[in-house]
Each structure stands twice: as structure tokens, then as C-alpha cells.
Scaffold this motif. Structure first.
Motif, PDB file in Angstrom:
ATOM      1  N   SER A 226     -10.088  13.612  -5.897  1.00  0.00           N
ATOM      2  CA  SER A 226      -9.359  12.573  -5.156  1.00  0.00           C
ATOM      3  C   SER A 226      -7.905  12.967  -4.944  1.00  0.00           C
TER       4      SER A 226
ATOM      5  N   GLU B  65      -9.254   8.512  -0.155  1.00  0.00           N
ATOM      6  CA  GLU B  65      -9.250   8.391  -1.614  1.00  0.00           C
ATOM      7  C   GLU B  65     -10.516   7.695  -2.102  1.00  0.00           C
ATOM      8  N   TYR B  66     -10.915   6.609  -1.438  1.00  0.00           N
ATOM      9  CA  TYR B  66     -12.150   5.925  -1.802  1.00  0.00           C
ATOM     10  C   TYR B  66     -13.344   6.887  -1.747  1.00  0.00           C
TER      11      TYR B  66
ATOM     12  N   TYR C  35      -9.110  -3.762  -5.874  1.00  0.00           N
ATOM     13  CA  TYR C  35     -10.203  -3.077  -5.189  1.00  0.00           C
ATOM     14  C   TYR C  35     -10.194  -1.592  -5.531  1.00  0.00           C
ATOM     15  N   LEU C  36      -9.010  -0.973  -5.465  1.00  0.00           N
ATOM     16  CA  LEU C  36      -8.894   0.446  -5.768  1.00  0.00           C
ATOM     17  C   LEU C  36      -9.229   0.711  -7.234  1.00  0.00           C
ATOM     18  N   GLN C  37      -8.799  -0.151  -8.127  1.00  0.00           N
ATOM     19  CA  GLN C  37      -9.121   0.021  -9.540  1.00  0.00           C
ATOM     20  C   GLN C  37     -10.628  -0.071  -9.771  1.00  0.00           C
TER      21      GLN C  37
ATOM     22  N   ARG D  11     -12.175   3.175  -8.647  1.00  0.00           N
ATOM     23  CA  ARG D  11     -11.908   4.222  -9.629  1.00  0.00           C
ATOM     24  C   ARG D  11     -12.817   4.072 -10.850  1.00  0.00           C
TER      25      ARG D  11
ATOM     26  N   LEU E 284      -6.108   6.152   2.373  1.00  0.00           N
ATOM     27  CA  LEU E 284      -6.772   5.207   1.481  1.00  0.00           C
ATOM     28  C   LEU E 284      -8.293   5.359   1.567  1.00  0.00           C
TER      29      LEU E 284
ATOM     30  N   PRO F 277       0.828  -1.209   0.000  1.00  0.00           N
ATOM     31  CA  PRO F 277       0.000   0.000   0.000  1.00  0.00           C
ATOM     32  C   PRO F 277       0.859   1.255   0.000  1.00  0.00           C
TER      33      PRO F 277
ATOM     34  N   ARG G 120      -6.000  -5.739  -2.922  1.00  0.00           N
ATOM     35  CA  ARG G 120      -6.141  -4.309  -2.579  1.00  0.00           C
ATOM     36  C   ARG G 120      -6.029  -3.436  -3.824  1.00  0.00           C
TER      37      ARG G 120
END
Length: 461
Positions: free
Chosen positions: A284, A305-306, A258-260, A263, A302, A67, A255
Motif C-alpha cells: 500500500s 490505497e484501498y 472506513y480506512l481503518q 486496513r 485513496l 482527506p 472516512r
């Protein structure tokens, strides 16, 4: 055409910070000196060098991204440091007067650097073949850590110290090397993300302290086991570590995926025409930069950002989109309804409740009028026989300010709603002044000033 290519090359070089360039250039110079010296005098105890080189190459092959976009190769680092700490190579072939009853490891610090560099490069070739560009600064930091350990520890072997003293010196050397690596990483990260050094240093310590401890302990174990048992000990002690690293790589991959996914989901409002293209991404980036400026941890960043990516997802419920998607121009009641609907959508995932709370409170003003003391309901356990509270005993119910992440998103969203993708400094300054004027009630003054500092450093996000 050639002029355009030269322009693109100059732009690519400008994406590398000066600190990274200096680190990479210095590491390259050290590698050239080490390989030249080993080529001139020959490779000492070649079999052991090849075994450790293969271990380092495997570690680089299975490197992973933690991360915060931190590239690490714990097996490669443990192998390089273990080779630097190696005292002997087992009892076979040991002379009668050999210390500790084992054949001494006689390789030089520069040979440690050369073997580590070659193993690192060989392990990176498969990544290059499939188009994954190596992180040269991360590779340089790993090389510097091994170099520091080798230069500090290997000269001590000529003193013929007692085994317990050598173990203590191993611990001291690896602690110093880890501290140096964390400091270099913090310097590079502070320049790369435009954060204060103290904040970057704290983040690096939190992110790498446990990993450095595990890597150093593994390296010392490898060095001691190889000294006692010979090179075969590497197979015994590194196989379980490789299995653990595979599991952690899968976790890191989940992880990242998940972020992708988040987005991609955030672009639904852009594709549907509810907000301007790039709005969620800009909010963001602004939010994360402001959160870092205000000292938020990596985990908090994190979540921030989400939430910033999905803060406008409630607009999908609107029958008529807001012109330009600028929620800052909507009424407070409409802003709150959009935030609450978006939070409800996020809660449906079942795993982002904390992010949903951030989004839900992102429409609330910073300062809330204090309410009067409420009438207590009977049966609260304090008061007279009827169960009602005396006014003097009633607890004062003060509305809480929104969380810091919510206040950050509110400011970042308002700024981007009014500035958009414009690079006009005068327009940005005017919007900042407007936000400052509203800081008496609507926006957190500390967050607005953090935005001002971020915009001064990075005018185009």
C-alpha cells in the motif's frame, strides 16, 4: 537507560522534516515578538480582542482532519483573518469625525498575531489533555496566514480609503495570503511524502482551494458585520458555520473509520498465514508513493490505497496457501483467479465497485496481444441484408491495458513479494532489474521507473 532515551529522542526529532522545523521555529519567534510588544504597550480594545480570541479558541477546539491527513481549523482561521481585517467595532462610541460612522479598530498587526496565537494555544489544550498531539506545522501555517493578512491590510487603514476600496483590498489581501499558505503547505508536503513540488502543489490547490475561498469569505463577512453591528455580530454569523463544521467533521470521521476498517480487513490474510506479515501495508505504501510520483489525484490515491491493502484477499479461497504468499511466483491463471475472487469479495460491500475493478485487473499483463477482428453477430445494424458485417466495416476490438492503479499494484506487489521487508539495496536493485526485463509485456515501464525513484528516496517503507 539514559542512552536509550537519548536515542529515542533523536529518532523522534528525525521524523520532523527540516522544512517543518524552520516553519515552526519562525512561527514561534513571531509569536514571542508579538506577545512581548502587546505586553509592553497594553491590549487595545480589550473586549473585542477577547471576543475574537474566544472565537479562535473554539475554532481550534473543533478542528478537523481532511482527506490526505490535512489538519484544518476553518473557524479559527476565519476568526483570525476577520480580526486582521476588522475596520471598526460598531457605531457605539464613534467620534463625530470617525470614518464610516463607526468606532475605528485601532489594534496593531502584532496584536492580531498575539490574540490569534493565544486563542490557538488555548483551543489546543483540551486536545493535549486527551492525548491528541497538535500538528505544530498546521498551526504555524494558520498563524502565518493571519500574520500576512494583518501586516498587509492594517497599515492601509491609516490611509482612510473609501469603503468600496477597502473591500477590494480585503479580497486582494486574503487571496495573496491563501496562495502563500497553499505554497507553504505544498513545500512541507512535498518534503514529508517525498513527492515532486508540482504534484504536491496541484494536490494542495485541489484540496484547499474551496476551503480557502469559504474561509476568506467568512472572514470578510465577520469583519464587515462586526464593523457595522459590533461584536454581537459574531454570534449571528458564526453559529451556522459551526453547525456546518460539525457535519463535515462527522463526514471526515466516517472516512477515517472506513480506512481503518479496510486496513483491519487487509490483515486477515496475514493473520491466516496466507501472506507475510506487513506485506499489505508495504504494498500500500509503495503503491501510494508511486501513484503520487505519477501524478494521481488525492481521490485516485485513496482508491489505490484501498485496492493495494486488499489486493491479496482472494488468497483466502485457496486450499493450500502459496509459499510465502508470493503471488508473483504463481501461474498467470492462478494469479488471475485470486484477483477475480478478491474483487468479488470487495464487490459484496456494495460501495467499493471501483476498488474491485482495480483489484480484478491487477493480475493482468501490461501489454495484451491484439486480437483479430471478431465476427459480428447478426442484427448489429451494419452490413448487408443478412445483418452480418463486412470485414472492412467491422470495428477493430483492441483489448485495453489495465488501469494505472492496477498496473501500480502489480509492480508494487511483485517487488515486495521478491524483496519483502529486507533493507538490502543490492537485492532491491536486482529485483528492479528483473522487473525492467519483464517490462516488454508484463509490467508498465513508466510504473517500474516510478518505483525505482521511490525506492531510491525511501529504501525502507
Amino acid at each position: 537507560m539514559s542512552t536509550q532515551m537519548r536515542t529515542q529522542e533523536r529518532a523522534a526529532w528525525r521524523t520532523i522534516d527540516s522544512g517543518q522545523l524552520m516553519l515552526i521555529a519562525t512561527a514561534g519567534l513571531v509569536v514571542i515578538v508579538a506577545i512581548t510588544q502587546v505586553a509592553a504597550v497594553g491590549l487595545e480594545q480589550a473586549e473585542v480582542a477577547v471576543v475574537f480570541g474566544v472565537l479562535i479558541a473554539l475554532g481550534e477546539l473543533f478542528r478537523m482532519v481532511m482527506p490526505g491527513n490535512r489538519e484544518v481549523a476553518p473557524i479559527a482561521s476565519a476568526g483570525g483573518i476577520g480580526y486582521a481585517l476588522l475596520v471598526g467595532i460598531g457605531p457605539e462610541g464613534a467620534p463625530p469625525d470617525a470614518p464610516l460612522g463607526v468606532a475605528p479598530a485601532v489594534h496593531s498587526p502584532l496584536q492580531v498575531v498575539a490574540v490569534t496565537a493565544v486563542g490557538t494555544l488555548v483551543g489546543s489544550l483540551p486536545h493535549v489533555a486527551v492525548g491528541r498531539t497538535p500538528r505544530l506545522d498546521a498551526m504555524a501555517r494558520r498563524l502565518f496566514t493571519v500574520t500576512a493578512v494583518a501586516l498587509c491590510f492594517r497599515p492601509l487603514l491609516s490611509l482612510r480609503l473609501h469603503w468600496q476600496v477597502l473591500l477590494a483590498m480585503m479580497g486582494v489581501v486574503v487571496i495573496i495570503a491563501c496562495a502563500c499558505e497553499v505554497m507553504i503547505a505544498a513545500l512541507i508536503r512535498a518534503e514529508a511524502v517525498r513527492a515532486r513540488f508540482g504534484i504536491a502543489m496541484r494536490d494542495e490547490i485541489k484540496a484547499k482551494a474551496a476551503l480557502c475561498a469559504a474561509t476568506s469569505a467568512t472572514a470578510m463577512l465577520i469583519a464587515v458585520a462586526t464593523t457595522v453591528m459590533g461584536p454581537a455580530a459574531l454570534l449571528v454569523f458564526t453559529a451556522p458555520i459551526l453547525v456546518t463544521q460539525f457535519a463535515f467533521r462527522r463526514y471526515a470521521g466516517v472516512r477515517a473509520t472506513y480506512l481503518q476498517t479496510v486496513r483491519a480487513l487487509s490483515r486477515v490474510t496475514e493473520v491466516g498465514g496466507y501472506v507475510e506479515t506487513g506485506h499489505s501495508r508495504r504494498v500500500s505504501r509503495l503503491s501510494v508513493a508511486m501513484g503520487r510520483e505519477l501524478g494521481m489525484s488525492e481521490e485516485e490515491l485513496l482508491h489505490l490505497e484501498y485496492a493495494a491493502l486488499m489486493h491479496d484477499i482472494g488468497q483466502l479461497s485457496l486450499g493450500d496457501p502459496i509459499p510465502g504468499g508470493a503471488t508473483v511466483l504463481a501461474s498467470p491463471a492462478e494469479q488471475r483467479r485470486i484477483a477475480e475472487l478478491g474483487a468479488e469479495v470487495i464487490r459484496q460491500t456494495g460501495v467499493l465497485d471501483h476498488v474491485a475493478r482495480i483489484v480484478e485487473r491487477s493480475s493482468h499483463p501490461y501489454r495484451v496481444e491484439q486480437s483479430t477482428q471478431p465476427q459480428a453477430a447478426p442484427g448489429d445494424g451494419v452490413g448487408d441484408a443478412s445483418g452480418s458485417l463486412h470485414p472492412a466495416d467491422a470495428p477493430e476490438r483492441r483489448p485495453q491495458a489495465p488501469p494505472l492503479a492496477s498496473r501500480i499494484i502489480k509492480v508494487a506487489n511483485a517487488y515486495d513479494d521478491l524483496v519483502g521487508d529486507s533493507g538490502d539495496r543490492d537485492r532491491g536493485a536486482a529485483v528492479l532489474e528483473r522487473l525492467r526485463l519483464d517490462s516488454a509485456a508484463e509490467y508498465d515501464p513508466a510504473v517500474v521507473e516510478a518505483l525505482s525513484r521511490v525506492v531510491d528516496r525511501r529504501p525502507r517503507l
